[in-house]
Design an enzyme around this catalytic site. Structure first.
Site, short mmCIF file in Angstrom:
data_model
loop_
_atom_site.label_atom_id
_atom_site.label_comp_id
_atom_site.label_asym_id
_atom_site.label_seq_id
_atom_site.Cartn_x
_atom_site.Cartn_y
_atom_site.Cartn_z
N ASP A 1 -33.94 -43.14 66.04
CA ASP A 1 -33.23 -43.27 64.76
C ASP A 1 -33.09 -44.74 64.37
O ASP A 1 -33.25 -45.65 65.21
CB ASP A 1 -31.85 -42.61 64.92
CG ASP A 1 -31.28 -42.08 63.62
OD1 ASP A 1 -31.81 -42.42 62.55
OD2 ASP A 1 -30.29 -41.33 63.69
N ASP B 1 -31.66 -36.12 55.92
CA ASP B 1 -30.42 -35.56 56.46
C ASP B 1 -29.94 -34.40 55.62
O ASP B 1 -29.03 -33.67 56.01
CB ASP B 1 -29.33 -36.64 56.50
CG ASP B 1 -29.48 -37.52 57.74
OD1 ASP B 1 -30.24 -37.16 58.65
OD2 ASP B 1 -28.84 -38.58 57.78
C1 DGJ Z 1 -28.87 -40.10 61.27
C2 DGJ Z 1 -29.87 -39.01 61.49
O1 DGJ Z 1 -30.66 -38.85 60.35
C3 DGJ Z 1 -29.15 -37.74 61.87
O2 DGJ Z 1 -30.06 -36.69 62.00
C4 DGJ Z 1 -28.39 -37.97 63.14
O3 DGJ Z 1 -29.28 -38.22 64.20
C5 DGJ Z 1 -27.44 -39.13 62.98
N1 DGJ Z 1 -28.10 -40.29 62.48
C6 DGJ Z 1 -26.75 -39.47 64.27
O4 DGJ Z 1 -25.97 -40.57 64.18
#
Ligand code: DGJ
Length: 720
Positions: free
Chosen positions: A466, A536
């Site tokens: 990430d 997300d």
């Molecule tokens: C952002 C990501 O896009 C989410 O799927 C998740 O992993 C969060 N970060 C976790 O902090």
């Protein structure tokens, strides 16, 4: 595929599968003559219409234009000499042909697996006064309509050169009435399709965020007015890079269009010492006379097979369950195992432990950089958890965010100068975190050490990598003042080096990149990690647009898509499990909710979804995409995946809101073999010609959020 050269006339003719690209050296300058449908290579290229009447630089269609000697359009490069001057003049020196495609040192790029798959032309230009040399690289692929372009700037003089601008490519074309097609958005609203005339002046698609970003994808296409999914000319430009970029189209007073792509010159400068060279990232340019659909399929195939790498490139991807939306930071080992156990019963193959397993991370304010397991949450460590998950028959995957540091972390307390910052200035926080200075080898080494130790000691089969903020105060404590303008790019090169090292050392791990969803959904990332978390936003209706837009450039195998709970956590919408499943099955499939909360009825439905996806995933992940109905144009969306041999296909149809008293829906299919008969599941057997021209008819029942997945198979069982 071939590169034809007429040395006497100074003509270069690059031929790909169905595409030609023609240049000529005129008055010492490489001049652009043609890019489009394939031309014959038997010498009919004299006096091409592209040649200007007046040979002044401002009207010459050029391949790598300079600044300061009469061309007032945007230059491809600009260099400052030690005497402070910024004028250079690149003159043609020669060329060479390289079989295959050379690697771009330290950069992600498309590749050829064998020398007969591609051929590369290198044209060398030089400025006699400064010693600047530029090598323009053009690769044509035997089986593709893509051409990859980049430039290498070399200081072969004795003075220091400062690169103020070093774009990857520039091309001048006669298409002033074409329309710009690009992808714009925001967090949770990525990759929304945009289309507008380019018109006089400029169209700029760019990032100044130190990352490619949610806002604008590093991609621009110019489409003929009226060009649609199937018809019309389209020129695509996709930048294989994950940092600051610029893609622009400039229409001048003579109605020429100059298209340029490269590292954003904004806040960029690079000191090139004598003997050094600077390699730009590459731009993949696609010509299609089959509309946007044709362009997308060219990108999909090239990126899926000759950009993505690793053992998972050609393998179907596992169905996963991720605990993020199920638990966020609040979990225990027992809770995670219960989700995995429910997953095992449903046929899910991989459990992914998301954020919150390390340091004191119970919310997003702390511990990034401290990649040590939190024993309060996971008393038996990652090893213990992974073992329990594996015993259930699932593989184990883990979330990391290696490029970041929380101010509240042991790492930051020990090394406050390891983040990007400018001495004496504020360190701007985003999500309570700072960005590690990946231009520093010591920082990279440290992070490599921590992560590789985990990947070695824990049976990790998957990593979600990430990256949750843009870059600010881009400066490095380890670089001298005159090199601070290099840090944004050096940081990116450092990130790439770390990724190369870890993905190379752990080839069995499936890496998925993520950046608050699709903040870094770009070809640069796909070189290291063959799939990306698309957004997300997991709402099925929102995802129609996000996935449709993303599919303009990126293959379904790269598009992470999960079924999540309702009401949806991002938009509060309630959609049926069937639609959520069907949308997610159009990409790289998984679940992101608490599986233990399903009713028995839902469990049966999920079992069916999982079994269905297992049987169709080779078609989705490795097939060809045809877009039928756009969510940007109405209430319905439809797309198809067709195997390369056209023996099997899948139709996905979605209708968001119900309408009263509607006739039967008639949908014309695409991509089938007109000569074959197809068994259409639930409908009967029909000819490919009939399905494509007369269409398939069905009644959409009352109720919002209708979705349909239909499987088609060659009725004769033939494989073409
Ligand atoms: C952002 C990501 O896009 C989410 O799927 C998740 O992993 C969060 N970060 C976790 O902090």
């Amino acid at each position: 595929m071939a590169i034809h050269i007429d040395e006497r006339a100074g003509l270069f003719h690059l031929q790909g599968k169905d595409v030609s690209y023609v240049m000529q050296v005129v008055d010492g300058y490489p001049v652009h003559l043609y890019w489009g449908k394939k031309l014959r290579a038997d010498g009919n290229l004299q006096d091409m219409p592209g040649l200007p009447k007046h040979r002044n630089l401002d009207q010459m269609p050029q391949e790598y234009p300079q600044y300061g000697s009469g061309d007032f359009r945007s230059p491809a490069y600009q260099v400052q000499l030690e005497d402070g001057s910024r004028i250079t003049e690149l003159v043609y020196q020669g060329y060479r042909i390289i079989p295959g495609k050379p690697r771009l040192e330290g950069l992600p790029a498309t590749y050829a697996e064998a020398d007969d798959e591609a051929e590369t032309l290198e044209i060398t230009l030089a400025d006699a006064y400064s010693g600047l040399r530029v090598a323009l690289l053009y690769t044509v692929f035997k089986d593709s309509n893509a051409i990859a372009r980049s430039a290498r700037l070399i200081n072969s003089g004795s003075g220091r050169l400062k690169l103020l601008r070093a774009l990857s490519m520039s091309v001048d074309m006669d298409i002033p009435d074409y329309e710009a097609v690009y992808l714009a958005g925001a967090w949770g609203r990525e990759a929304h399709l945009q289309r507008r005339p380019i018109g006089p002046g400029g169209t700029r698609i760019e990032s100044r965020r130190g990352m490619s970003g949610h806002q604008l994808n590093p991609f621009l296409a110019l489409a003929e007015p009226g060009a649609d999914e199937d018809r019309g000319e389209v020129y695509g430009f996709s930048f294989v890079y994950s940092g600051n970029f610029l893609a622009q189209a400039e229409v001048d007073s003579m109605r020429k269009v100059r298209v340029q792509v490269g590292i954003n010159p904004f806040d960029f400068c690079w000191l090139l010492m004598p003997g050094e060279s600077f390699q730009t990232p590459e731009t993949v340019m696609v010509y299609s006379d089959n509309g946007l659909g044709g362009m997308s399929r060219t990108y999909h195939k090239l990126y899926r097979t000759r950009l993505c790498r690793g053992v998972y490139r050609d393998q179907v991807r596992p169905i996963l369950v991720n605990n993020w939306e199920a638990t966020y930071f609040q979990f225990t080992a027992g809770k995670l195992v219960s989700i995995a156990k429910a997953g095992a019963e449903l046929g899910i193959e991989l459990f992914v432990l998301d954020d919150g397993w390390f340091g004191k991370r119970n919310d997003d304010t702390t511990s990034l950089g401290d990649w040590v397991v939190n024993r309060d949450k996971l008393p038996d460590g990652l090893e213990g958890l992974a073992e329990r998950i594996n015993r259930l028959g699932l593989k184990f995957g883990i979330w990391v965010e290696p490029e970041m540091v929380s101010p509240d972390s042991d790492l930051y307390r020990a090394h406050p100068d390891w983040c990007l910052h400018v001495e004496g200035r504020r360190r701007t926080l985003a999500r309570t975190q700072l960005v590690l200075d990946m231009s520093r080898p010591d920082v990279r080494e440290h992070i490599y050490g921590m992560l590789s130790a985990i990947f070695r000691s824990v049976p990790v089969a998957y990593v979600k990598w990430d990256m949750n903020r843009s870059l600010t105060e881009i400066g490095s404590a380890a670089a001298p003042p005159e090199r601070q303008g290099e840090i944004a790019h050096r940081h990116m090169l450092g990130v790439y080096e770390l990724m190369e090292r870890l993905t190379g050392e752990f080839p069995h791990i499936l890496f998925e990149s993520c950046s608050s969803g699709g903040g870094r959904f770009d070809p640069g990332m796909l070189y290291y990690m063959p799939q990306t978390w698309t957004s997300d936003n997991t709402d099925a209706v929102e995802r129609l647009k996000i996935q449709y837009g993303t599919s303009l450039v990126y293959p379904a195998s790269a598009i992470g898509a999960h079924v999540s709970a309702v009401p949806n956590h991002q938009v509060g919408r309630v959609t049926p499990l069937k639609m959520r499943g069907d949308v997610a099955m159009s990409g790289n499939f998984g679940y992101e909710l608490d599986l233990t909360k399903f009713t028995d009825e839902e469990k049966e439905e999920v079992k069916r979804q999982v079994a269905l996806y297992k049987s169709i995933r080779p078609i989705v992940q490795q097939g060809e995409l045809y877009r039928l109905l756009s969510p940007f144009e109405g209430n319905e969306t439809a797309w198809m995946f067709v195997t390369e041999d056209r023996s099997e296909a899948l139709l996905f149809y979605f209708k968001v809101l119900a309408e009263p008293h509607m006739p039967k829906k008639r949908l014309r299919l695409k991509g089938l073999d007109p000569q074959r008969d197809y068994a259409v599941e639930g409908f009967g057997t029909f000819g490919g010609d009939r399905l494509m021209h007369a269409g398939l008819a069905f009644q959409v029942p009352p109720g919002d959020h209708f979705s349909l997945v239909v499987r088609l198979r060659d009725a004769a069982g033939g494989k073409g």
